[in-house]
Write an enzyme that holds these catalytic residues in place. Structure first.
Site, PDB file in Angstrom:
ATOM      1  N   SER A 188      31.786 -20.461  -0.909  1.00  0.00           N
ATOM      2  CA  SER A 188      32.726 -21.087  -1.839  1.00  0.00           C
ATOM      3  C   SER A 188      33.537 -22.186  -1.162  1.00  0.00           C
ATOM      4  O   SER A 188      34.129 -23.030  -1.837  1.00  0.00           O
ATOM      5  CB  SER A 188      33.669 -20.042  -2.444  1.00  0.00           C
ATOM      6  OG  SER A 188      34.579 -19.562  -1.468  1.00  0.00           O
ATOM      7  N   GLY A 223      38.419 -15.956   2.053  1.00  0.00           N
ATOM      8  CA  GLY A 223      39.036 -17.093   2.730  1.00  0.00           C
ATOM      9  C   GLY A 223      38.241 -18.378   2.741  1.00  0.00           C
ATOM     10  O   GLY A 223      38.502 -19.259   3.556  1.00  0.00           O
ATOM     11  N   ASP A 240      46.157 -12.385  -1.868  1.00  0.00           N
ATOM     12  CA  ASP A 240      45.070 -11.588  -2.444  1.00  0.00           C
ATOM     13  C   ASP A 240      45.238 -10.147  -2.000  1.00  0.00           C
ATOM     14  O   ASP A 240      45.656  -9.886  -0.868  1.00  0.00           O
ATOM     15  CB  ASP A 240      43.704 -12.111  -1.986  1.00  0.00           C
ATOM     16  CG  ASP A 240      42.582 -11.716  -2.939  1.00  0.00           C
ATOM     17  OD1 ASP A 240      42.505 -10.527  -3.303  1.00  0.00           O
ATOM     18  OD2 ASP A 240      41.786 -12.588  -3.320  1.00  0.00           O
ATOM     19  N   ASP A 277      40.954 -20.077  -6.946  1.00  0.00           N
ATOM     20  CA  ASP A 277      39.596 -19.836  -7.446  1.00  0.00           C
ATOM     21  C   ASP A 277      39.496 -18.369  -7.846  1.00  0.00           C
ATOM     22  O   ASP A 277      38.838 -17.581  -7.184  1.00  0.00           O
ATOM     23  CB  ASP A 277      38.565 -20.202  -6.373  1.00  0.00           C
ATOM     24  CG  ASP A 277      37.131 -20.101  -6.888  1.00  0.00           C
ATOM     25  OD1 ASP A 277      36.938 -20.133  -8.118  1.00  0.00           O
ATOM     26  OD2 ASP A 277      36.197 -19.986  -6.063  1.00  0.00           O
ATOM     27  N   LYS A 306      36.677 -20.880 -15.106  1.00  0.00           N
ATOM     28  CA  LYS A 306      35.386 -20.272 -15.431  1.00  0.00           C
ATOM     29  C   LYS A 306      35.062 -20.552 -16.902  1.00  0.00           C
ATOM     30  O   LYS A 306      35.938 -20.453 -17.768  1.00  0.00           O
ATOM     31  CB  LYS A 306      35.418 -18.766 -15.166  1.00  0.00           C
ATOM     32  CG  LYS A 306      35.958 -18.386 -13.784  1.00  0.00           C
ATOM     33  CD  LYS A 306      35.181 -19.021 -12.634  1.00  0.00           C
ATOM     34  CE  LYS A 306      35.829 -18.660 -11.298  1.00  0.00           C
ATOM     35  NZ  LYS A 306      35.151 -19.306 -10.155  1.00  0.00           N
TER      36      LYS A 306
END
Length: 366
Positions: A188, A223, A240, A277, A306
Site C-alpha cells: 500500500s 505502516g 491504529d 487509508d 472505497k
C-alpha cells in the site's frame, strides 16, 4: 479532430465515460462516449469538429478522477502495412501538430494490449526520427510544446493525436513508474507515493514535504503509508489498534497511538500532513476528513475513498461535493483533487490542501 481518448483502469470505463460526459456537458461541449468493457480506454466523440481540442484545452485535466491520460485524435488508422507503418502515421499528423515536443507510442493497460508493448518501444525510435524530419516534432524534447500520441489498440491499428503538456499527465500511459521498496511494510506504500507524484508538483516537494514536519497516519497498521512519511524525515503519529512494523518503530520517528482513527484528536497544532487509508464507507471517511480540515488540524491531507459496486462516479461526486460544502460553510479556502491511481483498486485517492481559513474571528493563513 472531434474525438478524445481517455485512458483509465480496466473495468472503470463506465465511470470514466460518465465523468467526461458530465464535465464536458457543463462546458457546453456536447458529445457521446464510446465504451468497450475492460478495454482500458474510452472515446468521447464531440458533435462539433473542433470541440476535441477545445475540451482538452479548457477542461483542467487535474479535475478528472477516472482518467489517467487524455489526448485528442482523428479517425482510426487501420490495416497499417507491416512493411511501412510510419508513412500513414506521419501523414495523419502533418498539418495537425506542428513542432510537438515529445512522442509517446502507447497502449491501454490491459493484458491483451501488453503484447504490443515491445513493438511500441522499438517502433518509437524510427517513428520519432520520421516525425522530426516531417516537422511534426522538434529536434529535441521540450515540455513547452504539445505531446504527440500514437495509441495502438491492436496490431496495425492506432489513433494519432496530441495533448497539451500543461494540461495532461506527464507520465507515459498516465502511470508513474514506481519500484516497491523492499523494506516497506506493505504494498500500500505505493499508493501514497504515487499520490505524492500526481498531486504535488516536483518543484514544491522540498517545501511541502519538508524534513522535520509533523504528520498523522490514521488507520496506519502495518505502516505502508507511514513508511513514505518517515522516508521524507517527518515525525509521524501512527494511529491504529493494530501493531506497526518494528522497522518503522526502530527509526525513532514514529509514535504509535493505539486508538481508533475515527476517535483520535491531535494534541498539537503544527501538523502539516494527515493521511488516511481506512476500510470504511466513503461518507464516514469524508465526514472525518471535513472535520480535520474545518478545525485546522492539518494543512494537507491525502485519503482514500472505497467505492461501492454501482454508481461509483456518483458516489465520489456526492462525497466531494459534501466536503466542498463543509469547507465553504466554515470559510475554509482549499484545493481539492481526486484521482483513481494506478495502484488504487476499488477506490479513489483524494488530496486536499488548505490555503487559508477564517476561524474563530481570525484569519488563519495557511
Amino acid at each position: 479532430m472531434n474525438k478524445v481518448v481517455l485512458l483509465c483502469r480496466p473495468g472503470f470505463e463506465k465511470e470514466c465515460a460518465a465523468e467526461i460526459t458530465d464535465k464536458a456537458g457543463k462546458r457546453e461541449i456536447f458529445g457521446f462516449a464510446r465504451v468497450k468493457e475492460n478495454a482500458g480506454y474510452v472515446i468521447y466523440e464531440c458533435y462539433q469538429p473542433e470541440d476535441g481540442e477545445k475540451l482538452i484545452s479548457e477542461l483542467p485535466f487535474s479535475s478528472l478522477i477516472f482518467a489517467r491520460q487524455w489526448f485528442v485524435v482523428g479517425e482510426l488508422l487501420q490495416h497499417l502495412p507491416p512493411e511501412d507503418r510510419i508513412t500513414p502515421i506521419v501523414g495523419m499528423l502533418q498539418g495537425v501538430v506542428e513542432k510537438g515536443g515529445e512522442l509517446r507510442v502507447e497502449i491501454a493497460d490491459t493484458n491483451e494490449s501488453k503484447e504490443l508493448m515491445k513493438f511500441c518501444r522499438k517502433f518509437t525510435v524510427p517513428l520519432r526520427a520520421a516525425l522530426r524530419d516531417a516537422g511534426v516534432l522538434t529536434n529535441y524534447e521540450t515540455p513547452k510544446r504539445p505531446v504527440v500520441h500514437v495509441f495502438f489498440i491492436a496490431p496495425g491499428c492506432c489513433y494519432t493525436g496530441y495533448s497539451f503538456a500543461h494540461n495532461n499527465s506527464p507520465f507515459y500511459m498516465g502511470i508513474p513508474r514506481l519500484k516497491f521498496p523492499s523494506d516497506a511494510p506493505s504494498r500500500s506504500t505505493l499508493k501514497l507515493e504515487e499520490a505524492l507524484h500526481v498531486f504535488i508538483p516536483e518543484d514544491e516537494w522540498d517545501e511541502r514535504l519538508a524534513n522535520g514536519m509533523y504528520a498523522v497516519d490514521l488507520g496506519a497498521c502495518p505502516g505502508g503509508w507511514t513508511y513514505q512519511l518517515v522516508k521524507r524525515n517527518m515525525w509521524v503519529y501512527s494511529v491504529d489498534n493494530g501493531p506497526m512494523a518494528q522497522s518503522l518503530m526502530d527509526t525513532g520517528q514514529v509514535t504509535w497511538l493505539r486508538e481508533d482513527g475515527f476517535r483520535y484528536r491531535p494534541n498539537r497544532n503544527n501538523i502539516s500532513w494527515m493521511v488516511c487509508d481506512m476500510v470504511e464507507k466513503p461518507a464516514k471517511v469524508t465526514a472525518l476528513m471535513a472535520q480535520w480540515l474545518v478545525n485546522g488540524w492539518c494543512r494537507e491531507t491525502i485519503f482514500n475513498l472505497k467505492l461501492p459496486m454501482k454508481k461509483r462516479y456518483e458516489e465520489v461526486s456526492h462525497n466531494l461535493a459534501y466536503l466542498q460544502a463543509q469547507l465553504d460553510e466554515h470559510g475554509v479556502n482549499a484545493q481539492i483533487q481526486a484521482r483513481q491511481l494506478y495502484h488504487d483498486r476499488e477506490e479513489v485517492t483524494v488530496h486536499v490542501r488548505r490555503l487559508w481559513a477564517a476561524v474563530g474571528g481570525r484569519r488563519d493563513e495557511r
